[in-house]
Design an enzyme around this catalytic site. Structure first.
Site, PDB file in Angstrom:
ATOM      1  N   HIS A 213      -6.105  -3.703  -8.820  1.00 29.12           N
ATOM      2  CA  HIS A 213      -5.037  -4.039  -7.881  1.00 29.12           C
ATOM      3  C   HIS A 213      -3.833  -4.564  -8.644  1.00 29.12           C
ATOM      4  O   HIS A 213      -3.644  -5.763  -8.808  1.00 29.12           O
ATOM      5  CB  HIS A 213      -5.536  -5.077  -6.872  1.00 29.12           C
ATOM      6  CG  HIS A 213      -4.589  -5.369  -5.748  1.00 29.12           C
ATOM      7  ND1 HIS A 213      -5.001  -5.935  -4.562  1.00 29.12           N
ATOM      8  CD2 HIS A 213      -3.266  -5.188  -5.621  1.00 29.12           C
ATOM      9  CE1 HIS A 213      -3.972  -6.071  -3.755  1.00 29.12           C
ATOM     10  NE2 HIS A 213      -2.896  -5.631  -4.392  1.00 29.12           N
TER      11      HIS A 213
ATOM     12  N   HIS B 106       0.378  -3.282  -9.021  1.00 29.46           N
ATOM     13  CA  HIS B 106       1.453  -2.337  -8.701  1.00 29.46           C
ATOM     14  C   HIS B 106       2.341  -2.202  -9.931  1.00 29.46           C
ATOM     15  O   HIS B 106       2.881  -3.207 -10.414  1.00 29.46           O
ATOM     16  CB  HIS B 106       2.267  -2.843  -7.515  1.00 29.46           C
ATOM     17  CG  HIS B 106       1.471  -3.022  -6.262  1.00 29.46           C
ATOM     18  ND1 HIS B 106       1.410  -2.063  -5.273  1.00 29.46           N
ATOM     19  CD2 HIS B 106       0.677  -4.046  -5.841  1.00 29.46           C
ATOM     20  CE1 HIS B 106       0.633  -2.492  -4.290  1.00 29.46           C
ATOM     21  NE2 HIS B 106       0.173  -3.689  -4.615  1.00 29.46           N
TER      22      HIS B 106
ATOM     23  N   HIS C 161      -4.558  -2.203   1.614  1.00 26.40           N
ATOM     24  CA  HIS C 161      -4.234  -3.620   1.646  1.00 26.40           C
ATOM     25  C   HIS C 161      -4.527  -4.134   3.057  1.00 26.40           C
ATOM     26  O   HIS C 161      -3.937  -3.666   4.038  1.00 26.40           O
ATOM     27  CB  HIS C 161      -2.751  -3.834   1.349  1.00 26.40           C
ATOM     28  CG  HIS C 161      -2.390  -3.723  -0.095  1.00 26.40           C
ATOM     29  ND1 HIS C 161      -2.722  -2.636  -0.876  1.00 26.40           N
ATOM     30  CD2 HIS C 161      -1.707  -4.585  -0.908  1.00 26.40           C
ATOM     31  CE1 HIS C 161      -2.257  -2.826  -2.102  1.00 26.40           C
ATOM     32  NE2 HIS C 161      -1.643  -3.995  -2.151  1.00 26.40           N
TER      33      HIS C 161
ATOM     34  N   GLU D 115      -4.853  -9.868   4.011  1.00 29.26           N
ATOM     35  CA  GLU D 115      -4.084 -10.783   3.157  1.00 29.26           C
ATOM     36  C   GLU D 115      -3.383 -11.778   4.077  1.00 29.26           C
ATOM     37  O   GLU D 115      -3.688 -12.963   4.087  1.00 29.26           O
ATOM     38  CB  GLU D 115      -3.077 -10.008   2.318  1.00 29.26           C
ATOM     39  CG  GLU D 115      -2.184 -10.885   1.455  1.00 29.26           C
ATOM     40  CD  GLU D 115      -1.085 -10.103   0.742  1.00 29.26           C
ATOM     41  OE1 GLU D 115      -0.491 -10.677  -0.185  1.00 29.26           O
ATOM     42  OE2 GLU D 115      -0.813  -8.940   1.105  1.00 29.26           O
TER      43      GLU D 115
ATOM     44  N   ASP E 241      -1.998  -8.085  -9.104  1.00 26.87           N
ATOM     45  CA  ASP E 241      -1.120  -7.656  -8.016  1.00 26.87           C
ATOM     46  C   ASP E 241       0.272  -7.268  -8.531  1.00 26.87           C
ATOM     47  O   ASP E 241       0.509  -6.115  -8.877  1.00 26.87           O
ATOM     48  CB  ASP E 241      -1.036  -8.754  -6.957  1.00 26.87           C
ATOM     49  CG  ASP E 241      -0.556  -8.242  -5.602  1.00 26.87           C
ATOM     50  OD1 ASP E 241      -0.279  -7.035  -5.478  1.00 26.87           O
ATOM     51  OD2 ASP E 241      -0.471  -9.049  -4.660  1.00 26.87           O
ATOM     52  N   ASP E 242       1.206  -8.204  -8.548  1.00 31.09           N
ATOM     53  CA  ASP E 242       2.575  -7.958  -9.035  1.00 31.09           C
ATOM     54  C   ASP E 242       2.893  -9.032 -10.074  1.00 31.09           C
ATOM     55  O   ASP E 242       3.645  -9.982  -9.814  1.00 31.09           O
ATOM     56  CB  ASP E 242       3.570  -8.019  -7.870  1.00 31.09           C
ATOM     57  CG  ASP E 242       3.266  -6.989  -6.802  1.00 31.09           C
ATOM     58  OD1 ASP E 242       3.588  -5.809  -7.005  1.00 31.09           O
ATOM     59  OD2 ASP E 242       2.691  -7.375  -5.762  1.00 31.09           O
TER      60      ASP E 242
END
EC number: 3.5.4.2
Length: 356
Positions: free
Chosen positions: A24, A26, A213, A216, A293-294
């Site tokens: 996961h 991006h 996703h 969350e 994630d990011d």
């Protein structure tokens, strides 16, 4: 606890060396402020004339103060505007893979979001070829295995996603495994939970691997809807703990959650890492991996997430082994590669048995 110069340096060495699979992340979320400014200059892109974009430092400081998911996404999509050429996408992917490799990642399944780029007039092939070049370089120079997962975004109309999906079909990227799976992300609460139902049904018939996703910010019904549509993996999924019956199902079916602790804190889904249901998932037999994630926006790559979890929960070596083994077993890779990674985990854990 995980700083290399601390009394817990052996734990740092253990966590850094533990073979990891990242499921996961991006690629667009790996655009550091410095890379944004560099690419903006390279491509003559005018960044917003706002205080946040005065310098690399002011932008980095703003990244530490997101109020919610949509606040983050505002900056996330501005960052994408600097990506124009195949080399830009390749350089971005390579920047991530170098950092991931240093953090002990052996296999990475990475998201990319072509719709936003296509809306800017960037051809689908430019995006994909650039990211594929970055993946191939990581495989050749770093020894990683990689998979690309195309991620639809929920804030754009379904018709936009359908056009992108047609690009995949026309390019035969499923058959050639250039695109290995599909997912969806962006604003969770607001758009219809099943807005990609038609696309997912088509992909499912083709045997394409599906993730989503969910859970969350949205309640557990977002997770159950994704599973009903054919997802076999859930990205985030921390609100699963609010539905005991669904949690039992997820555990029973071996559905992997791709949990992102530092992201959850940054986006105010939890107040601190200790509120992420790591211990609950372990107790209930829910499989999960830990991910970044990011990372350029949330101040932490995968090792930072591992260390934050250790600081919050004080897991044992055997618990970490469980997390690592589940990460490998639920990766979308061939059995031979899984066996290789499992052997590496066994060897590494054996060297740190004294920490148990």
């Amino acid at each position: 606890m995980c700083k290399s110069d601390s009394p817990q340096s052996q734990w740092h060495a253990f966590l850094q060396g533990l073979p990891k699979c990242e499921h996961h992340v991006h690629l667009e979320g790996c655009l550091t402020p410095s890379l944004i400014f560099d690419l903006a200059a390279r491509n003559n892109v005018q960044l917003p004339q706002t205080p946040e974009y005065t310098s690399v430092d002011t932008l980095a400081a703003r990244y530490g103060n997101f109020s919610c998911l949509d606040d983050f996404l505002h900056f996330y999509f501005i960052g994408m505007s600097v990506l124009h050429h195949e080399s830009d996408f390749s350089d971005l992917a390579w920047a991530y893979f170098q950092k991931a490799h240093a953090d002990g990642v052996h296999h990475a399944e990475v998201f990319f979001d072509p719709q936003v780029h296509q809306d800017r007039g960037i051809p689908y092939e430019t995006i994909v070829q650039g990211f594929v070049a970055g993946c191939k370089r990581a495989e050749k120079e770093l020894g990683l295995s990689t998979k690309l997962i195309l991620c639809f975004v929920r804030h754009l109309p379904v018709e936009s996603a359908k056009k992108t999906y047609q690009n995949i079909l026309d390019s035969k990227h499923f058959e050639s495994e250039v695109v290995h799976g599909l997912g969806y992300s962006s604003s969770e609460v607001g758009p219809p939970k099943d807005m990609f139902r038609e696309i997912y049904a088509s992909a499912r018939e083709r045997g394409v691997k599906l993730t989503a996703h969910a859970g969350e910010e949205g309640d557990p019904s977002y997770i159950s809807t994704a599973l009903e549509m054919g997802a076999t993996r859930i990205d985030h999924g921390i609100r699963l703990v609010e539905d005991e019956v669904l949690m039992e199902r997820v555990a029973r079916e071996g559905i992997l959650l791709t949990v992102c602790p530092l992201s959850n804190v940054q986006l105010k889904c939890v107040k601190e890492v200790g509120e992420v249901p790591i211990r609950k998932f372990l107790e209930k037999g829910v499989k999960f991996s830990l991910n970044s994630d990011d990372p350029a926006y949330f101040g932490g790559y995968i090792l930072d997430n591992y260390c934050a979890v250790q600081e919050a929960f004080g897991l044992s070596v055997l618990e970490w082994k469980t997390i690592a083994v589940n990460s490998v077993s639920e990766s979308w890779i061939e059995e031979e590669r899984k066996s290789e990674l499992l052997r590496r985990i066994e060897d590494h854990v054996g060297r740190f048995a004294h920490l148990a």
